[in-house]
Design a protein around this motif. Structure first.
Motif, PDB file in Angstrom:
ATOM      1  N   ILE A  95       0.883  -1.157  -0.091  1.00 26.16           N
ATOM      2  CA  ILE A  95      -0.079   0.048  -0.236  1.00 26.16           C
ATOM      3  C   ILE A  95       0.972   1.494   0.037  1.00 26.16           C
ATOM      4  O   ILE A  95       1.770   1.278   0.676  1.00 26.16           O
ATOM      5  CB  ILE A  95      -0.913   0.014   1.038  1.00 26.16           C
ATOM      6  N   GLY A  96       0.431   2.178  -0.782  1.00 20.01           N
ATOM      7  CA  GLY A  96       1.415   3.775  -0.942  1.00 20.01           C
ATOM      8  C   GLY A  96       0.822   4.545   0.161  1.00 20.01           C
ATOM      9  O   GLY A  96       1.685   5.458   0.334  1.00 20.01           O
ATOM     10  N   ASP A  97      -0.295   4.603   0.583  1.00 20.21           N
ATOM     11  CA  ASP A  97      -0.878   5.596   1.385  1.00 20.21           C
ATOM     12  C   ASP A  97      -1.346   5.083   2.855  1.00 20.21           C
ATOM     13  O   ASP A  97      -1.798   3.904   2.813  1.00 20.21           O
ATOM     14  CB  ASP A  97      -2.101   6.156   0.826  1.00 20.21           C
ATOM     15  N   LEU A  98      -0.511   5.267   3.833  1.00 20.39           N
ATOM     16  CA  LEU A  98      -0.721   4.864   5.307  1.00 20.39           C
ATOM     17  C   LEU A  98      -2.294   5.041   5.615  1.00 20.39           C
ATOM     18  O   LEU A  98      -2.703   4.101   6.344  1.00 20.39           O
ATOM     19  CB  LEU A  98       0.008   5.481   6.350  1.00 20.39           C
ATOM     20  N   ARG A  99      -2.996   5.749   4.979  1.00 17.18           N
ATOM     21  CA  ARG A  99      -4.376   5.881   5.449  1.00 17.18           C
ATOM     22  C   ARG A  99      -5.145   4.761   5.034  1.00 17.18           C
ATOM     23  O   ARG A  99      -6.227   4.327   5.796  1.00 17.18           O
ATOM     24  CB  ARG A  99      -4.923   7.506   4.845  1.00 17.18           C
ATOM     25  N   GLN A 100      -4.771   4.118   3.853  1.00 16.55           N
ATOM     26  CA  GLN A 100      -5.672   2.943   3.274  1.00 16.55           C
ATOM     27  C   GLN A 100      -5.083   1.690   4.615  1.00 16.55           C
ATOM     28  O   GLN A 100      -5.874   0.886   4.629  1.00 16.55           O
ATOM     29  CB  GLN A 100      -5.055   2.384   2.088  1.00 16.55           C
ATOM     30  N   VAL A 101      -4.048   1.913   5.089  1.00 18.82           N
ATOM     31  CA  VAL A 101      -3.667   0.996   6.086  1.00 18.82           C
ATOM     32  C   VAL A 101      -4.601   0.908   7.371  1.00 18.82           C
ATOM     33  O   VAL A 101      -5.182  -0.230   7.675  1.00 18.82           O
ATOM     34  CB  VAL A 101      -2.117   0.879   6.522  1.00 18.82           C
ATOM     35  N   TYR A 102      -4.745   1.984   7.802  1.00 12.78           N
ATOM     36  CA  TYR A 102      -5.944   2.297   8.734  1.00 12.78           C
ATOM     37  C   TYR A 102      -7.247   1.992   8.522  1.00 12.78           C
ATOM     38  O   TYR A 102      -8.076   1.458   9.457  1.00 12.78           O
ATOM     39  CB  TYR A 102      -5.664   3.905   9.360  1.00 12.78           C
ATOM     40  N   ASP A 103      -7.669   1.870   7.270  1.00 15.32           N
ATOM     41  CA  ASP A 103      -8.908   1.418   6.867  1.00 15.32           C
ATOM     42  C   ASP A 103      -9.136   0.060   6.748  1.00 15.32           C
ATOM     43  O   ASP A 103     -10.303  -0.288   6.890  1.00 15.32           O
ATOM     44  CB  ASP A 103      -9.240   2.115   5.363  1.00 15.32           C
ATOM     45  N   ASP A 104      -7.968  -0.792   6.964  1.00  8.47           N
ATOM     46  CA  ASP A 104      -7.920  -2.223   6.959  1.00  8.47           C
ATOM     47  C   ASP A 104      -8.342  -2.627   8.096  1.00  8.47           C
ATOM     48  O   ASP A 104      -7.628  -2.670   8.850  1.00  8.47           O
ATOM     49  CB  ASP A 104      -6.608  -2.694   6.110  1.00  8.47           C
ATOM     50  N   LYS A 105      -9.486  -3.413   8.547  1.00  9.27           N
ATOM     51  CA  LYS A 105      -9.938  -4.089   9.678  1.00  9.27           C
ATOM     52  C   LYS A 105      -9.204  -5.217  10.035  1.00  9.27           C
ATOM     53  O   LYS A 105      -9.356  -5.702  11.120  1.00  9.27           O
ATOM     54  CB  LYS A 105     -11.385  -4.143   9.620  1.00  9.27           C
ATOM     55  N   ASN A 106      -8.765  -5.679   8.965  1.00  7.80           N
ATOM     56  CA  ASN A 106      -7.984  -7.062   9.206  1.00  7.80           C
ATOM     57  C   ASN A 106      -6.436  -6.874   9.889  1.00  7.80           C
ATOM     58  O   ASN A 106      -5.836  -7.912  10.050  1.00  7.80           O
ATOM     59  CB  ASN A 106      -7.708  -7.731   8.243  1.00  7.80           C
ATOM     60  N   ILE A 107      -5.991  -5.550   9.990  1.00 10.18           N
ATOM     61  CA  ILE A 107      -4.789  -5.134  10.605  1.00 10.18           C
ATOM     62  C   ILE A 107      -5.076  -4.709  11.983  1.00 10.18           C
ATOM     63  O   ILE A 107      -5.747  -3.974  12.626  1.00 10.18           O
ATOM     64  CB  ILE A 107      -4.128  -4.055   9.992  1.00 10.18           C
ATOM     65  N   ASP A 108      -4.152  -5.396  13.095  1.00 11.36           N
ATOM     66  CA  ASP A 108      -4.194  -5.239  14.391  1.00 11.36           C
ATOM     67  C   ASP A 108      -3.296  -4.143  14.951  1.00 11.36           C
ATOM     68  O   ASP A 108      -3.693  -3.417  15.727  1.00 11.36           O
ATOM     69  CB  ASP A 108      -3.981  -6.717  15.240  1.00 11.36           C
TER      70      ASP A 108
END
Length: 434
Positions: A95-108
Motif C-alpha cells: 500500500i502506498g498511502d498509510l491512510r489505507q492501512v488504517y482503513d483495513d480492519k484486518n490489521i491489528d
C-alpha cells in the motif's frame, strides 16, 4: 466445547471493554482481535531503513504475521515486497498511502518507521483507527506532538511502544536496578554519548520529483518545499522540517537511558551549544552539540554530547551512557552491555552483556492489554524525545532556557514556546483534541 484460544480471546475482549467503559472512553475493540489462533496481524509503514528490521523482527515471532508493507516510494515498496516473498515464501500486501492501512480492519497493529516528522501523526491516526502501535524513535518530532500521542494512546486504550530496544535488554534492566539499589552510591549525573561517523552530504540543490515518489505524502505535516535529493531517503535527519539532528536520531536511545537511570522527567534548565565545524554542506542541524540539562530541585544533571567524524572513545564508549555516583560510576556501551567501577581505585564491579526482544515485548502487551508490562511505554517516548527537542530549541535560540516540567512550557519565553510545536499542513494536522 469452546477452545482455549477462543475462551482467551473472549476474556481479553470483555476485559478491555470493561476497562475502557469504566473511564468513559470509546469501547471500540476490533472484532477480529487477534485473528485465528491469537495471530497478530502487523503492517509496517516505511520500509526503506529501520522498517527492514521491523519486518524481520515481527516475522520471527510466533503467531505474528506481517501482512502489509506501506511506503510512499513505489520502487522501495516493490523491492521490499520482492525480498519478503523470497525470504518468507509468501506474498505481502503493498500500500502506498498509510491512510489505507488504517482503513483495513484486518490489521491489528502498525509498526511505524517513517521519517521523524510523520511519527506522531501516524501513531495518533493508528490509535484512532483502533490499531496498536510500535513507533520508531523519536516518538514525536516536537514536544507538543509527544503530549498528544500520550493522550491518544490513553483515550483509545492502545498499546503504543517506543522503539528504544535497550529497554528490553536484560543487562540494561539489571543495570538500572543497580542504580536504584545504590551500587554506585548517590547517582547525581548522567552522560549521553553519540559519536557517529557523519560525512558531508554536499548540496544537491533542487530537482524534479522522482516518478516513483509521492512527494506530497512524504512531506505530510511539513510545509511544502521543492524536492531535493538531499532529503530522500536518509539525510532528512539533518533538516529541521523533517529531522532533529543526531540528538533526536541515534541520541533518543541515550536520552531515554539518561532519564531512566537518573529517575527524572523533564529538566528545569537547558543550555545547548555547538555548530558546524567540519563540512560546508547544506545540513541545518549541528554536527557537534553539547547540551546540559539541570534539575536544581533534585540535585541532578544530564550532559549530552554529539560528535561526528574522528573522535576519541570514552571508556570504550562511542554510543552509550555513563552514570556517576559518590561511590563509583557505570559505563553502558550500546544497547546491551554495562560495566561498573567502584571507589577511588576504580575497582571493577558487576558487569553483564545480554540483550532482549523489544518486538516480542510489544506483542505480549498487545495480547494481554497490560500496559504495565511494556518496556517502552508511550510516556517514555514523550520524555526521551521531548528532552532532545528542548536541547535543540536552546541551541537554535542560542541561550539558556528555563522550563516548567509540570505544565510543559518555557517560563516567560514566548519565542521558545512557539518552537514547542509547528505549523501543520492540512490535512496532515496533529489535532489539539485527539
Amino acid at each position: 466445547m469452546e477452545s482455549q484460544n477462543e475462551s482467551r480471546r473472549k476474556f481479553i475482549k470483555s476485559a478491555a471493554v470493561g476497562s475502557i467503559a469504566a473511564f468513559g472512553l470509546p469501547t471500540y475493540i476490533p472484532a477480529h482481535a487477534f485473528g485465528a489462533n491469537d495471530r497478530v496481524r502487523v503492517a509496517v509503514i516505511g520500509v526503506n531503513g529501520r522498517g527492514k528490521d521491523h519486518i524481520q523482527g515481527f516475522s520471527k515471532l510466533k503467531d505474528v504475521e506481517v501482512v502489509t508493507l506501506c511506503d510512499v516510494d513505489s520502487n522501495v515498496l516493490q523491492e521490499r515486497a520482492a525480498d519478503f516473498e523470497k525470504k518468507y515464501n509468501r506474498k505481502v500486501q503493498t500500500i502506498g498511502d498509510l491512510r489505507q492501512v488504517y482503513d483495513d480492519k484486518n490489521i491489528d497493529a502498525v509498526s511505524i518507521a517513517t521519517p521523524n516528522h510523520w511519527h506522531a501523526l501516524a501513531a495518533i491516526w493508528a490509535c484512532q483507527a483502533g490499531k496498536d502501535v510500535y513507533v520508531e524513535k523519536p516518538g514525536a518530532h516536537n514536544l507538543h506532538e509527544g503530549r498528544k500521542l500520550v493522550e491518544a494512546a490513553t483515550r483509545y486504550n492502545r498499546i503504543v511502544q517506543h522503539g528504544v530496544q535497550l529497554r528490553s535488554s536484560e543487562a540494561i534492566q539489571e543495570a538500572i536496578k543497580h542504580l536504584r539499589d545504590g551500587l554506585i552510591g548517590k547517582v547525581y549525573m548522567a552522560r549521553g554519548l553519540v559519536f557517529k561517523w557523519r560525512p558531508s552530504i554536499g548540496d544537491l540543490g533542487k530537482s524534479p520529483v522522482p516518478a516513483e515518489l509521492n512527494w506530497n505524502l512524504w512531506q505530510g505535516p511539513a510545509q511544502e518545499k521543492e524536492f531535493s535529493k538531499n532529503y530522500v531517503h536518509y539525510n532528512w535527519h539533518w533538516f529541521w522540517d523533517y529531522g532533529n539532528g543526531d540528538i533526536g536520531n541515534q541520541g533518543i536511545h541515550e536520552t531515554d537511558l539518561c532519564m531512566w537511570g537518573l529517575d527524572v522527567g523533564f529538566p528545569e534548565e537547558i543550555t545547548s551549544s555547538g555548530g558546524k565545524f567540519l563540512w560546508n554542506d547544506c545540513k541545518e542541524t549541528p554536527e557537534t552539540l553539547t547540551s546540559v540539562y539541570k534539575y536544581p530541585s533534585q540535585g541532578k544533571v544530564i550532559q549530552f554530547e554529539v560528535r561526528p567524524w574522528m573522535t576519541n572513545k570514552e571508556d570504550g564508549v562511542e554510543i552509550g551512557n555513563l552514570f556517576y555516583g559518590d561511590k563509583g560510576y557505570m559505563v553502558i556501551n550500546g544497547y546491551d552491555d554495562y560495566k561498573t567501577f567502584l571507589g577511588k581505585e576504580r575497582t571493577p564491579g558487576p558487569a553483564r552483556k545480554a540483550g532482549g526482544d523489544h518486538y516480542a515485548n510489544f506483542i505480549d502487551c498487545v495480547r494481554s492489554r497490560d500496559k504495565s508490562k511494556q518496556n517502552g511505554p508511550v510516556e517514555t517516548a514523550h520524555l526521551a524525545s521531548g528532552i532532545a527537542h528542548l536541547g535543540n530549541i536552546s541551541y537554535r535560540l542560542g541561550r539558556t532556557l528555563h522550563f516548567d516540567p509540570k505544565n510543559e512550557v518555557f517560563v516567560g519565553d514566548k519565542e521558545a514556546n512557539q518552537m514547542l510545536t509547528r505549523k501543520y499542513r492540512a490535512p496532515f494536522v496533529v489535532p489539539e483534541k485527539v
